[in-house]
Design a protein around this motif. Structure first.
Motif, PDB file in Angstrom:
ATOM      1  N   ILE A  72       0.857  -1.184   0.000  1.00  0.00           N
ATOM      2  CA  ILE A  72       0.000   0.000   0.000  1.00  0.00           C
ATOM      3  C   ILE A  72       0.891   1.231   0.000  1.00  0.00           C
ATOM      4  O   ILE A  72       1.790   1.355   0.837  1.00  0.00           O
ATOM      5  N   THR A  73       0.632   2.151  -0.944  1.00  0.00           N
ATOM      6  CA  THR A  73       1.413   3.378  -1.042  1.00  0.00           C
ATOM      7  C   THR A  73       0.524   4.567  -0.712  1.00  0.00           C
ATOM      8  O   THR A  73      -0.543   4.743  -1.299  1.00  0.00           O
ATOM      9  N   THR A 109      -1.829   9.052   7.733  1.00  0.00           N
ATOM     10  CA  THR A 109      -1.538  10.199   8.583  1.00  0.00           C
ATOM     11  C   THR A 109      -0.338  10.955   8.035  1.00  0.00           C
ATOM     12  O   THR A 109       0.630  10.349   7.577  1.00  0.00           O
ATOM     13  N   GLY A 110      -0.430  12.250   8.076  1.00  0.00           N
ATOM     14  CA  GLY A 110       0.662  13.116   7.653  1.00  0.00           C
ATOM     15  C   GLY A 110       0.151  14.535   7.576  1.00  0.00           C
ATOM     16  O   GLY A 110      -1.025  14.765   7.283  1.00  0.00           O
ATOM     17  N   ALA A 122       0.815   5.510   5.348  1.00  0.00           N
ATOM     18  CA  ALA A 122      -0.318   4.578   5.378  1.00  0.00           C
ATOM     19  C   ALA A 122      -0.016   3.517   6.438  1.00  0.00           C
ATOM     20  O   ALA A 122       1.140   3.121   6.617  1.00  0.00           O
ATOM     21  N   SER A 123      -1.069   3.068   7.141  1.00  0.00           N
ATOM     22  CA  SER A 123      -0.879   2.039   8.168  1.00  0.00           C
ATOM     23  C   SER A 123      -2.231   1.406   8.513  1.00  0.00           C
ATOM     24  O   SER A 123      -3.266   1.824   8.020  1.00  0.00           O
ATOM     25  N   SER A 141       2.780  -4.349   3.371  1.00  0.00           N
ATOM     26  CA  SER A 141       3.949  -3.477   3.414  1.00  0.00           C
ATOM     27  C   SER A 141       3.440  -2.098   3.005  1.00  0.00           C
ATOM     28  O   SER A 141       2.495  -1.979   2.220  1.00  0.00           O
ATOM     29  N   TYR A 142       4.055  -1.093   3.579  1.00  0.00           N
ATOM     30  CA  TYR A 142       3.588   0.278   3.374  1.00  0.00           C
ATOM     31  C   TYR A 142       4.710   1.139   2.802  1.00  0.00           C
ATOM     32  O   TYR A 142       5.843   1.086   3.283  1.00  0.00           O
ATOM     33  N   VAL A 143       4.371   1.921   1.783  1.00  0.00           N
ATOM     34  CA  VAL A 143       5.310   2.859   1.175  1.00  0.00           C
ATOM     35  C   VAL A 143       4.780   4.263   1.451  1.00  0.00           C
ATOM     36  O   VAL A 143       3.636   4.572   1.107  1.00  0.00           O
ATOM     37  N   PRO A 144       5.601   5.128   2.099  1.00  0.00           N
ATOM     38  CA  PRO A 144       5.101   6.463   2.414  1.00  0.00           C
ATOM     39  C   PRO A 144       5.041   7.358   1.178  1.00  0.00           C
ATOM     40  O   PRO A 144       5.807   7.185   0.228  1.00  0.00           O
TER      41      PRO A 144
END
Length: 188
Positions: A72-73, A109-110, A122-123, A141-144
């Protein structure tokens, strides 16, 4: 649902076998050992299992369902400085696929207010099939993403107004006017 299969070897021609297995089915992520629970041998409609002395039912087989990997990005965004926080509550699946009618919810969140950059993260993905939580059938897995605020390009112009007065013993001051300030800002 996935199920183990079986094969019966050595059965004489004209005979059929019905095999019952245990621990032979899985739907969700996990593993087990399938085993033979019983066998019924028939000749036509007649059960003749007890006529065979050499039936081996000790076979077992490992069965397993592994999780689906999902990447997830978090979205990226940018804007010029305006004094307000830049946020972007968006994401996308960039690798892997959800199964069937499974639906996913992701927390993003950001926040970036001042000139600069920060991560948009992402989380906490949750996957449901209807009302059933099936998150355990996936790994994530998360890609910011990146939130970027650049300097404002507003054309701010300060105009000074002079004066000419006859001496009167009082203090006099030049005045100024500020044009082009974005809405909500003041200048001193």
């Amino acid at each position: 649902e996935h199920a183990a299969t079986y094969e019966v070897a050595g059965l004489p021609e004209g005979f059929t076998a019905e095999v019952t297995l245990t621990n032979d089915k899985l739907t969700d992520v996990g593993s087990d050992t399938a085993a033979v629970a019983g066998i019924v041998i028939k000749k036509g409609e007649s059960v003749v299992t007890d006529q065979f002395a050499n039936i081996d039912t000790t076979s077992t087989a490992a069965i397993a369902i592994t999780p689906v990997a999902i990447e997830i990005t978090a979205a990226s965004a940018s804007k010029q400085y305006d004094g307000e926080a830049l946020t972007k509550n968006a994401w996308k699946i960039t690798d892997g696929e959800l199964v069937g009618t499974d639906a996913i919810e992701v927390t993003v969140t950001g926040s970036q207010t001042e000139v600069g950059s920060s991560k948009n993260v992402a989380s906490a993905a949750v996957v449901k099939n209807g009302n059933t939580d099936v998150t355990g059938n996936y790994t994530f897995s998360y890609v910011p993403g990146t939130l970027t605020v650049t300097q404002s390009e507003a054309a701010i112009v300060v105009t000074v107004t002079g004066f000419e007065e006859t001496y009167d013993g009082e203090e006099h001051a030049a005045t100024y006017e500020v044009a082009g300030l974005p809405e909500g800002f003041t200048a001193e």
